[in-house]
Design a protein around this motif. Structure first.
Motif, mmCIF file in Angstrom:
data_model
loop_
_atom_site.group_PDB
_atom_site.id
_atom_site.type_symbol
_atom_site.label_atom_id
_atom_site.label_comp_id
_atom_site.label_asym_id
_atom_site.label_seq_id
_atom_site.Cartn_x
_atom_site.Cartn_y
_atom_site.Cartn_z
ATOM 1 N N THR A 1 32.472 18.941 51.688
ATOM 2 C CA THR A 1 33.472 18.470 50.661
ATOM 3 C C THR A 1 32.750 17.726 49.630
ATOM 4 O OG1 THR A 1 35.482 18.431 52.039
ATOM 5 C CG2 THR A 1 35.541 17.034 50.017
ATOM 6 N N ALA A 2 31.574 16.927 50.018
ATOM 7 C CA ALA A 2 30.712 16.143 49.197
ATOM 8 C C ALA A 2 29.950 17.072 48.425
ATOM 9 C CB ALA A 2 29.991 15.345 49.950
ATOM 10 N N ASN A 3 29.381 18.107 48.979
ATOM 11 C CA ASN A 3 28.575 19.324 48.268
ATOM 12 C C ASN A 3 29.519 20.136 47.079
ATOM 13 O OD1 ASN A 3 26.447 18.669 49.928
ATOM 14 N ND2 ASN A 3 26.864 20.029 51.306
ATOM 15 N N LEU A 4 30.460 20.284 47.365
ATOM 16 C CA LEU A 4 31.558 21.124 46.574
ATOM 17 C C LEU A 4 31.767 20.093 45.524
ATOM 18 C CD1 LEU A 4 33.196 23.539 45.948
ATOM 19 C CD2 LEU A 4 34.908 22.492 47.365
ATOM 20 N N VAL A 5 32.317 19.023 45.424
ATOM 21 C CA VAL A 5 32.662 18.040 44.483
ATOM 22 C C VAL A 5 31.379 17.716 43.741
ATOM 23 C CG1 VAL A 5 33.629 15.844 43.828
ATOM 24 C CG2 VAL A 5 34.635 17.246 45.746
ATOM 25 N N SER A 6 30.250 17.372 44.411
ATOM 26 C CA SER A 6 29.086 17.021 43.489
ATOM 27 C C SER A 6 28.584 18.136 42.667
ATOM 28 C CB SER A 6 27.680 16.693 44.690
ATOM 29 O OG SER A 6 28.108 15.884 45.285
ATOM 30 N N VAL B 1 31.591 8.593 38.207
ATOM 31 C CA VAL B 1 30.987 9.008 39.567
ATOM 32 C C VAL B 1 30.091 10.381 39.086
ATOM 33 C CG1 VAL B 1 31.408 10.147 41.550
ATOM 34 C CG2 VAL B 1 32.792 8.047 41.040
ATOM 35 N N LYS B 2 28.687 10.363 39.508
ATOM 36 C CA LYS B 2 27.862 11.582 39.331
ATOM 37 C C LYS B 2 27.752 12.643 40.377
ATOM 38 C CE LYS B 2 27.168 10.002 35.034
ATOM 39 N NZ LYS B 2 28.042 10.545 33.853
ATOM 40 N N SER B 3 27.921 11.963 41.604
ATOM 41 C CA SER B 3 27.707 12.825 42.735
ATOM 42 C C SER B 3 28.129 11.851 44.049
ATOM 43 C CB SER B 3 26.032 13.035 42.881
ATOM 44 O OG SER B 3 25.337 11.677 43.249
ATOM 45 N N LEU B 4 28.295 12.470 44.959
ATOM 46 C CA LEU B 4 28.619 11.781 46.222
ATOM 47 C C LEU B 4 28.232 12.551 47.694
ATOM 48 C CD1 LEU B 4 32.082 12.901 47.176
ATOM 49 C CD2 LEU B 4 30.961 13.851 45.367
ATOM 50 N N LYS B 5 27.945 11.910 48.682
ATOM 51 C CA LYS B 5 27.603 12.353 49.938
ATOM 52 C C LYS B 5 28.439 12.071 51.011
ATOM 53 C CE LYS B 5 24.613 8.764 51.341
ATOM 54 N NZ LYS B 5 23.142 8.213 51.637
ATOM 55 N N GLY B 6 28.631 13.000 52.051
ATOM 56 C CA GLY B 6 29.554 12.720 53.068
ATOM 57 C C GLY B 6 28.985 12.466 54.371
ATOM 58 N N ASN B 7 29.673 11.564 55.256
ATOM 59 C CA ASN B 7 29.398 11.595 56.826
ATOM 60 C C ASN B 7 30.712 11.398 57.527
ATOM 61 O OD1 ASN B 7 30.418 8.701 56.509
ATOM 62 N ND2 ASN B 7 27.869 8.271 55.659
ATOM 63 N N ALA B 8 30.704 10.927 58.837
ATOM 64 C CA ALA B 8 31.529 10.787 59.564
ATOM 65 C C ALA B 8 32.508 9.971 59.280
ATOM 66 C CB ALA B 8 31.222 10.703 60.967
ATOM 67 N N GLN B 9 31.994 8.769 58.489
ATOM 68 C CA GLN B 9 32.901 7.678 58.297
ATOM 69 C C GLN B 9 33.787 8.028 57.053
ATOM 70 O OE1 GLN B 9 29.340 7.049 59.180
ATOM 71 N NE2 GLN B 9 30.304 6.809 61.198
ATOM 72 N N GLY B 10 33.121 8.695 55.930
ATOM 73 C CA GLY B 10 33.799 8.834 54.858
ATOM 74 C C GLY B 10 32.876 9.317 53.775
ATOM 75 N N TYR B 11 32.737 8.782 52.654
ATOM 76 C CA TYR B 11 31.899 9.193 51.471
ATOM 77 C C TYR B 11 31.425 8.016 50.919
ATOM 78 C CZ TYR B 11 34.648 13.513 51.838
ATOM 79 O OH TYR B 11 35.091 14.807 52.162
ATOM 80 N N LYS B 12 30.179 8.316 50.233
ATOM 81 C CA LYS B 12 29.441 7.400 49.445
ATOM 82 C C LYS B 12 29.291 7.920 48.012
ATOM 83 C CE LYS B 12 28.198 4.727 52.723
ATOM 84 N NZ LYS B 12 28.448 3.256 53.209
ATOM 85 N N LEU B 13 29.773 7.150 47.154
ATOM 86 C CA LEU B 13 29.667 7.493 45.470
ATOM 87 C C LEU B 13 28.479 7.096 44.817
ATOM 88 C CD1 LEU B 13 33.655 7.105 44.677
ATOM 89 C CD2 LEU B 13 32.306 9.340 45.684
ATOM 90 N N PHE B 14 27.972 7.867 44.118
ATOM 91 C CA PHE B 14 26.850 7.657 43.314
ATOM 92 C C PHE B 14 27.116 7.374 41.767
ATOM 93 C CE2 PHE B 14 25.204 9.355 47.030
ATOM 94 C CZ PHE B 14 24.024 8.324 47.440
ATOM 95 N N LEU B 15 26.909 6.219 41.152
ATOM 96 C CA LEU B 15 27.157 6.058 39.702
ATOM 97 C C LEU B 15 25.847 5.739 39.037
ATOM 98 C CD1 LEU B 15 29.681 4.860 41.526
ATOM 99 C CD2 LEU B 15 30.437 4.080 39.131
ATOM 100 N N SER B 16 25.496 6.568 37.862
ATOM 101 C CA SER B 16 24.331 6.596 37.289
ATOM 102 C C SER B 16 24.075 5.123 36.474
ATOM 103 C CB SER B 16 24.359 7.616 36.105
ATOM 104 O OG SER B 16 25.182 7.527 34.978
ATOM 105 N N GLU B 17 25.086 4.479 36.195
ATOM 106 C CA GLU B 17 24.656 3.006 35.674
ATOM 107 C C GLU B 17 24.304 2.050 36.823
ATOM 108 O OE1 GLU B 17 27.637 5.163 33.390
ATOM 109 O OE2 GLU B 17 27.714 4.693 35.218
ATOM 110 N N ILE B 18 24.723 2.188 37.843
ATOM 111 C CA ILE B 18 24.191 1.103 39.039
ATOM 112 C C ILE B 18 23.507 1.550 40.029
ATOM 113 C CG2 ILE B 18 26.346 -0.269 38.417
ATOM 114 C CD1 ILE B 18 27.599 1.231 40.785
#
Length: 282
Positions: A148-153, A242-259
Motif C-alpha cells: 500500500t505504501a509503494n502504491l500511495v507513494s 505528505v510526500k511519501s510513506l513507507k509501511g511495516n507491520a506496525q503501520g506506516y511512516k509518513l515523510f513531509l518535505s518541510e521537516i
C-alpha cells in the motif's frame, strides 16, 4: 535477547480483528490435532472422536479472544509482551481443557498431576501454533502495508498541485496566552509532549516551530479539517504536505518535505489516513 523482546509488535486494535484472529487460532489448533494426533490422540477411539476434539479448538480460540480483549487498550506493545500474552493463553487454555477432558472425555478424577500433564500438552501444542501465528501475522501485515505504501507513494510522486487554488482557510489556535492564526496550507503538523504541543508551520517561506501549552485533543478540536487529521496518539498532520510513506507491520511512516523526521500512523488510524491520502492525490 532483551533487545529482541523490546521490538515493536502489532497487536489487534479492533474487536473484529480479535474475533477473526481468535477463530483462525482455534482452527489451526483443531487442524493440528486431527492431522498429527499427538500425545496418544491416535489411540483414542470413539464414534464421535473428531466431534469430541472440536471443543479444544473452541477453548484455544476463546483463550486467544479473552487475552486480546484484555490488552486492546494497552499501548507500546512489543514482542516480549506478546510472548507473555501467549504464555497466559496457554495457561488459560490448559485449565479449560483440563476440566473439559476430565468431565466429558476421560472421566478421570480431578488431580494436580493430571492438570500438569494437560498443561504440558497445551504447551507442546501451543508453542508451534503460536509461533506460526506470530510470524504469519507479522509477515502478512508487513507485506500489506509495504504494498500500500509503494502504491500511495507513487500516486504522491505523480500528483501535480492544481493551478486553481481554493480560498485558504485560516486556522485559529488559542491556548493560555498564545493566539496563532495560520493558513491551512501553511500548517505542517503538530507533535504532543505531555501537556504541550509543538506546532510546525510555514511562515515567510521558512518552517517555524512554536511550543504551546495545550493537549493534542484540544488542538485537534480547533484545527481539524478534511485535510488535517490525527494520525497517531502523539501527532496531527496536514495530509497535503505528505510526500511519501513507507509501511511495516506496525503501520506506516509518513515523510513531509518541510521537516526532517517521520510522522507515524498507528494501526488504529490507518483506515482513516490512507484512504484520505488516496482521495487527496487522485
Amino acid at each position: 535477547m532483551f533487545s529482541f523482546a523490546a521490538y515493536p509488535y502489532p497487536k489487534s486494535d479492533s474487536y473484529k480483528e480479535i474475533l477473526v484472529s481468535s477463530m483462525v487460532a482455534g482452527l489451526l489448533f483443531y487442524i493440528f490435532l486431527i492431522v498429527f494426533q499427538p500425545f496418544g490422540t491416535e489411540n483414542f477411539h470413539h464414534q464421535y472422536k473428531y466431534l469430541l476434539l472440536f471443543p479444544y479448538s473452541l477453548i484455544f480460540g476463546a483463550a486467544f479472544f479473552i487475552a486480546d480483549f484484555c490488552i486492546i487498550r494497552f499501548k507500546d506493545w512489543n514482542i516480549g509482551f506478546e510472548l507473555l500474552k501467549l504464555i497466559g493463553i496457554i495457561f488459560l487454555a490448559s485449565i479449560l481443557s483440563y476440566f473439559y477432558n476430565t468431565l466429558f472425555v476421560s472421566h478421570v478424577k480431578l488431580s494436580f498431576s493430571n492438570f500438569l500433564y494437560m498443561f504440558l500438552y497445551c504447551l507442546a501444542l501451543g508453542i508451534p501454533i503460536s509461533t506460526i501465528y506470530i510470524l504469519s501475522r507479522y509477515i502478512y501485515l508487513k507485506s500489506i502495508h509495504e504494498r500500500t505504501a509503494n502504491l500511495v507513494s507513487k500516486q504522491l510522486a505523480d500528483y501535480h498541485q492544481p493551478t486553481d487554488h481554493k480560498p485558504d482557510t485560516t486556522l485559529n489556535i488559542a491556548a493560555n496566552q498564545t493566539n496563532l492564526q495560520i493558513p491551512e496550507s501553511h500548517f505542517i503538523c503538530a507533535q504532543s509532549m505531555e501537556n504541550y504541543c509543538s506546532v510546525y508551520f510555514i511562515e515567510d517561506h521558512m518552517v517555524k516551530k512554536v511550543l504551546i501549552r495545550i493537549s493534542l485533543s484540544d488542538l485537534l478540536n480547533q484545527i481539524e479539517t478534511d485535510g488535517i487529521k490525527k494520525c497517531h496518539r502523539s501527532y496531527i498532520l496536514n495530509l497535503n504536505h505528505v510526500k511519501s510513506l513507507k509501511g511495516n507491520a506496525q503501520g506506516y511512516k509518513l515523510f513531509l518535505s518541510e521537516i526532517d523526521f517521520e510522522v507515524p500512523v498507528s494501526r488504529s488510524f490507518i483506515s482513516l489516513i490512507i484512504p484520505k491520502l488516496k482521495d487527496l492525490k487522485t
